[in-house]
Scaffold this active site. Sequence first.
Site, PDB file in Angstrom:
ATOM      1  N   ASP A  75       0.828  -1.205   0.000  1.00 13.75           N
ATOM      2  CA  ASP A  75       0.000   0.000   0.000  1.00 13.75           C
ATOM      3  C   ASP A  75       0.865   1.259   0.000  1.00 13.75           C
ATOM      4  OD1 ASP A  75      -2.713   1.263   0.429  1.00 13.75           O
ATOM      5  OD2 ASP A  75      -1.683   1.996   2.222  1.00 13.75           O
ATOM      6  N   GLU A 112       1.067  -0.616  -5.139  1.00 14.98           N
ATOM      7  CA  GLU A 112       0.073   0.430  -5.389  1.00 14.98           C
ATOM      8  C   GLU A 112       0.869   1.738  -5.520  1.00 14.98           C
ATOM      9  OE1 GLU A 112      -3.569   3.002  -3.472  1.00 14.98           O
ATOM     10  OE2 GLU A 112      -1.879   2.290  -2.297  1.00 14.98           O
TER      11      GLU A 112
END
Length: 976
Positions: free
Chosen positions: A645, A698
């Site tokens: 993330d 990401e």
Amino acid sequence: MTPRTTPPSEPDPQTPAESTTAETKTPAKKTAARKAPAKKAAQAGTARSAQAVEKAVASMREGAAKKGTAKKAPAAVAAKKAVEKTAVAKKTAAKKTAPAEKKKAAPAEETAVKKAAATKKAVAKKTTARKAATTTATAKKAVAKKAVAKKAVAKKAVAKKAAAQQSPAKKTVAKQAGARTPAKAAAGKGSTGEGPTAPPSGGAGAKKAGARRIPAQQAAQKKIPAQQASEGKGGGEQQPPAPVTVADSAALDAADRDRLLSGTHHEPHSVLGAHPVPGGVAFRAFRPFALSVTVVAGAVRAELHDDGDGFFTGVLPLRDVPQDYRLLVAYEGTVQETEDAYRFLPALGDLDLHLIGEGRHEELWKALGAQPMTHQGVTGTRFTVWAPNARGVSLAGTFNYWDGTGYPLRSLGGTGVWELFVPGIGEGELYKFEITRPDGSKTLRADPMARRTEAPPNTSSIVYASQYEWGDAAWLEQRGTPAPHEAPFSVYEVHLASWRPGLTYRQLAEQLPAYVKDLGFTHVELMPVAEHPFGGSWGYQVTGFYAPTARLGTPDDFKHLVDRLHQAGIGVLMDWVPAHFPRDDWALAEFDGRPLYEHEDPLRSAHPDWGTLEFDFGRREVRNFLVANAVYWCEEFHIDGLRVDAVASMLYLDYSREPGQWVPNEHGGRENLDAVAFLQEMNATVYRRNPGIVTIAEESTAWDGVTRPTHVTGPGGFGGLGFGLKWNMGWMHDSLQYMTKEPVHRSYHHDEMTFSMVYAYSENYVLPISHDEVVHGKRSLVSKMPGDWWQQRANLRAYLGFMWAHPGKQLLFMGQEFAQGAEWSEAHGPDWWLLDPAYGAEADHRGVRDLVRDLNTVYRHTPALWQRDTDPSGFRWVVGDAADDNVFAFLRYDAEGVPLLAVSNMSPVVREEYRLGVPEEVPAWHEVLNTDAARYGGGDVVNPEPVKPEPQTWHAHPASIRLTLPPLATVWLRPA
């Protein structure tokens, strides 16, 4: 989102009132118990008043009743007490007392008299220091008024009686203890003499007058009735327990005492436990709130002296430190029998410490945290924690009423690691670390390496040992064949806590695998599973990096879910959050009183968007903590991939910061070189140790080389980050922007659907329609689409068809597979009621779900759609500039050159006989998927018969076909 800070929630320790009472009563109880011999001394001729005797007896019985186990002191202790009670009076009238005693003493008792004199002198020096002094002061003053001659006679009579009873027992105990020293002989001779037997010669205790005899069976036991223990009844001709000589140990250094009491001692094992001293073995225990501590070593059993503040000490006449001994620790109403935690060597090896110090311990979870184990033949738990700035670390938990004072950890050198092996502690115990900060204040912290935690809002760590037996060997054996970027890869993103609210891991294991398999997805991606305090963060503000959230069950329960998914043929990806962590004061923030896991520079530590703290990626121990964590999830939980993330926030020093709020790197650039090195190390380590897994970034910027190997340097001078795949955030935003436009306006945004092919092969991409796109006012996927309800669903179906055919892997968030109209909420999850047959529009939602199932099915059986996702030769535009028609058409090729033709008509009109150029070698094209089919809820405008190409050049192809394009639909055709 700012995480909710929750205070620790543990069982309350003993209240201050209770603690004070226990501590103030202890000396009185022991003094009362020790007054018992005074009664016998009086009966033997000691001139004492009847009132004093009655007081002593009453005090003794009251103290014994409160302790739960009455004690009967041997005659030797009585003799000693008689001597002690004359000490003050004889100090006052020293000139009179000494001659009197010399005259009264018999030649045969000369040795005992000398010992008694030494005893009197030492006792006089420490009388004011003993807690019992206050209680016995009155008795001493009364005795001082009596005739010196009578006291001497009484003293000799009692001493003779005590010696007669003790002589055989002494010899037995001396043999058991292996006391082949001059002290043994002295003890034997002293058995017929006067006064208490002296401690072993040459020892520190020999210089003390506090030596006393403790019967071997005198310590509190549940198996011996209190009356029998105190009065010797109930056993017929029961012999008195064998006495053991216990001498006062040398006083604990004041500095050591203060450090232990204040929780700042770095080497508690150097002063606690058992240590050889001249004349025997010194035992020292630190047990706050205890009434007494008794050492049990083989046949030897001896109660230690109470030195106050929870310290208990004594010297036993043993040749060597026992290989194993136990402690009987008496509290109000209970007695605990346990191994001494301070008799054990460190349970962490030198290699572990070396690797931790270098930041290269790839299995860090096996070295730090709470590890149930057998150490030196004893079962227990090793507790270790990294806290280099701490002045001291103690262990608090359910096993010590959350008072860590008596459980200090030792520092293991310059690594900053603290360690304590606690015997008898096993799985399920709650614990935290009590850390003394550099400023002397204390903080109670959850274990950063805890592998199990309490369910929020509680925050304690739990000792955990996995018992799970895996059944996914077949899955692991074939995993990664072929490599993920060359294999079918469609992902169903799930928030476990809300997919079906209320289900546990094991209940999810009964439903989720079957559902995902039915829809045909190859993988599930789980939003963060690691423990987090605030559910509203969806798991992206982690406090327990090594623990699956306890909201849904135990770590073994989570393993069961992963196992069942694997057995169903479904890979498991997990969102992993190494970018930042919340500021909760029981977790990682300023863990040991100073910035530790976060950067010490506030400009580098505070995350500007989320109110959290960023990791200090330049510190080797912090990098090790995170790299090992990535390995941990892959190896301990068989996770098949990590979606990392917020990578962009890690890569740039100026991420969400204004000028002046960040400092350039050493080259003057804005790249975070520490984060780059960390990501490269993490990827290289995970791939090396776990072939077949995949890491996914990401990353929302144009950083060069996200999925390039770490050893290959790019144009910017950096090696690749080493990820396997990258989320194509640009495609997601551009394509959704196009789809939200009314069809009449789409011609002006045509390039938003085609631009992705300009950079499609710069990285290995995943096309994500994630949770981020269906919350916070962004609306659900179907609700983004323009038009009425029919058009919205048609647009959604056409978009999904375009997405599954586009180069790259696919990801779809839960609820979007059946066109949920409402935004996702973590509180209630997907609107499953939309699929209830009793609901009027159920067929509309079921139709979209059926399409998703068919998309996955055709996709998995069509290598052209995935085999050359990262190879430009696997894609060719047929028509990419038909903006006025809102039409997109392209070919996908597999490794053998077999094509698939994908055509999307994003206008709401049917286009009859629409000509498209195609390869001439294909004799006919067969429609394999049409998003306008009636079973999906469409208008059923289809091409039912094979379509044969015509020898007419079109779109730069030597042949062409004419198709009927349904409105707002995507059609797939492949060679018939």
